[in-house]
Structures are given as structure tokens and as C-alpha cells.
Scaffold this active site. Structure first.
Site, short mmCIF file in Angstrom:
data_model
loop_
_atom_site.label_atom_id
_atom_site.label_comp_id
_atom_site.label_asym_id
_atom_site.label_seq_id
_atom_site.Cartn_x
_atom_site.Cartn_y
_atom_site.Cartn_z
N ASP A 1 11.22 61.70 9.31
CA ASP A 1 11.31 61.86 8.04
C ASP A 1 12.21 60.99 7.56
O ASP A 1 13.47 60.70 7.65
CB ASP A 1 12.08 63.15 7.48
CG ASP A 1 12.22 63.53 6.07
OD1 ASP A 1 11.99 62.41 5.17
OD2 ASP A 1 12.41 64.57 5.54
N TYR B 1 5.94 53.38 -8.13
CA TYR B 1 5.12 52.90 -6.95
C TYR B 1 5.32 51.29 -6.74
O TYR B 1 5.76 50.62 -5.83
CB TYR B 1 3.75 53.23 -6.75
CG TYR B 1 3.06 52.87 -5.55
CD1 TYR B 1 3.04 53.50 -4.42
CD2 TYR B 1 2.37 51.56 -5.29
CE1 TYR B 1 2.49 53.27 -2.96
CE2 TYR B 1 1.80 51.08 -4.35
CZ TYR B 1 1.73 51.95 -3.25
OH TYR B 1 1.28 51.51 -1.84
#
Length: 253
Positions: free
Chosen positions: A64, A157
């Protein structure tokens, strides 16, 4: 041309689907041992088994990128399983398509923490790994042309990918003295199962017409640039950004 990759080890983040899985296959076929990293390790085990059935050497590692302890543990696990790491492909990322006025603070934070901070965590841990073993190493950050020009509804993004490009340059400057090369691969629009419906729509077809080559990219279009950056063929490249976009960045505004 890429014989130097044989018997070396690569770690790929976000490797359980999409481009990350494709990159793992490309590097495996070039002769590398590959560690496929992601959060759904059960799926990763199946994918790594597929690479092994094809004759490669692969393992799956739980990772992760938003958790520093998980990043450090993943690199140690991969090195224990496959040997010292040589190439890191920083591919893990998430997307969010939403008007900037509507984005929640949590949505913004989650995306930037994964796409930018996550890449930083992996890169720093990799650099420590390379230095501890007194080894040279390669870090390839998977960026995007949206880090260089923007589009609507993708503000976090685009911001994260722009930051990733500057992170690439900053780390390349600092780590060149250690024999660590840091470069970025910036794809344009690449056809995937996730975006196929959009690009078959009128809006998607209009976007394709704005690409000078008048087509979407294919995952295979990224193979040569990836192998270039991973191998000694790019030994004098660091802090570079390789755009693979059909000419989209140089199209008219």
C-alpha cells in the site's frame, strides 16, 4: 539491446491490473525477475503464477503506497524472494474525474497521497535499498502528459502528475552521485478496458481526432520506452521525461 536486464530484479507497483501488469510482463519477457506489488495480494499471486507458467520468475507482494511501513516491508519481502532490486517502476495510482468545484478535500488528498506521495515513499525506500547494497539502481516514474498540459475535470490528477515530473528531476539531481537514475515515462491516452466505452462515444472520437497520429496508444507502444529506461541503453539519461503520446503534446491549442 537489452541483454543487461537478464537476471536482474524489478519491482512494479500497481501491478495487478492495467499498465502495471503489462509492464511486469514486458520486463519478465526481457529476462528480469519481477515482483508484482499491490493491495490485493491474492489476485497478485494468481498473476505471478501466470508469469511463472510462461517461464518467468515472479512473486506477488502486498503493498500500500500510502503507508510507509508497507512500502519498506514490501521492498524487503521482494528482495528476500528474488534478490536485490535493480529497477523500480512507480506505477501505482488512482483516478478522479470530477469538476474542481465539486471535489471533496478527502478526494483530493487521497489522490495526491497515492499518485505523488506514494511515488515519493517508494522512491526513497528504493534509494535506501540501493545504497545499503552499494548498488546502482533505476527508478522509472509513470507520469502522464496531463502533468504537462491540463484537461477539464482532472485537476488533482494533473497536479499530482506535474509534481511527479518535478520529483523525478529533483531526485535525479540528488541521487546521480550514488549511481541511481530517475526518469519518467509520460503516456498519452492509452486504450484500456476502463476507457473503451468513452473513446467509442462521440466525445471520445472527437478527442482522438485531436491526436496528431489520429489514434489511441496501445500498451505495446510503451514497451520500447520502458525497456530503454530500465536498461543500460539509457545509462546517460537521468531526470528525463519520455513522452509517448502520438504527438498529442505538440498538437495545436
Amino acid at each position: 539491446m537489452f541483454e543487461d536486464l537478464q537476471s536482474k530484479t524489478a519491482l512494479i507497483t500497481g501491478a495487478y491490473s492495467g499498465l502495471g501488469l503489462h509492464f511486469a510482463g514486458v520486463l519478465s519477457r526481457a529476462g528480469m525477475r519481477v515482483a508484482l506489488c499491490g493491495r490485493r495480494v491474492e489476485l497478485g499471486e494468481e498473476l505471478a503464477a501466470g508469469i511463472r507458467r510462461a517461464g518467468g520468475v515472479a512473486c506477488a507482494v502486498k503493498l500500500d503506497v500510502t503507508q510507509a511501513d508497507s512500502v519498506r516491508a514490501a521492498l524487503e519481502t521482494a528482495a528476500d524472494a528474488l534478490g536485490p532490486l535493480d529497477v523500480i517502476v512507480n506505477n501505482a495510482g488512482i483516478a478522479l474525474s470530477q469538476p474542481a468545484l465539486d471535489i471533496s478535500e478527502a478526494g483530493w488528498t487521497d489522490l495526491v497521497d497515492t499518485n505523488l506521495n506514494g511515488a515519493w515513499r517508494v522512491a526513497q525506500a528504493a534509494a535506501h535499498h540501493f545504497r545499503a547494497g552499494e548498488r546502482q539502481g533505476v527508478i522509472i516514474n509513470i507520469a502522464s502528459i496531463l502533468g504537462q498540459r491540463v484537461a477539464s475535470h482532472v485537476a488533482p490528477y494533473a497536479v499530482a502528475k506535474a509534481g511527479l515530473l518535478h520529483l523525478t528531476r529533483a531526485l535525479a539531481l540528488e541521487w546521480a552521485r550514488y549511481g541511481i537514475r530517475v526518469n519518467a515515462l509520460a503516456p498519452g491516452y492509452v486504450a484500456t478496458d476502463l476507457n473503451r466505452d468513452f473513446f467509442e462515444s462521440p466525445a471520445g472520437q472527437a478527442l482522438i481526432k485531436r491526436i496528431p497520429q489520429r489514434r489511441l496508444g496501445r500498451p505495446a507502444d510503451l514497451d520500447g520506452p520502458l525497456l530503454l529506461l530500465a536498461s543500460n541503453a539509457s545509462a546517460y539519461m537521468t531526470g528525463s521525461v519520455v513522452d509517448v503520446d502520438g504527438g498529442h503534446l505538440v498538437s495545436s491549442l
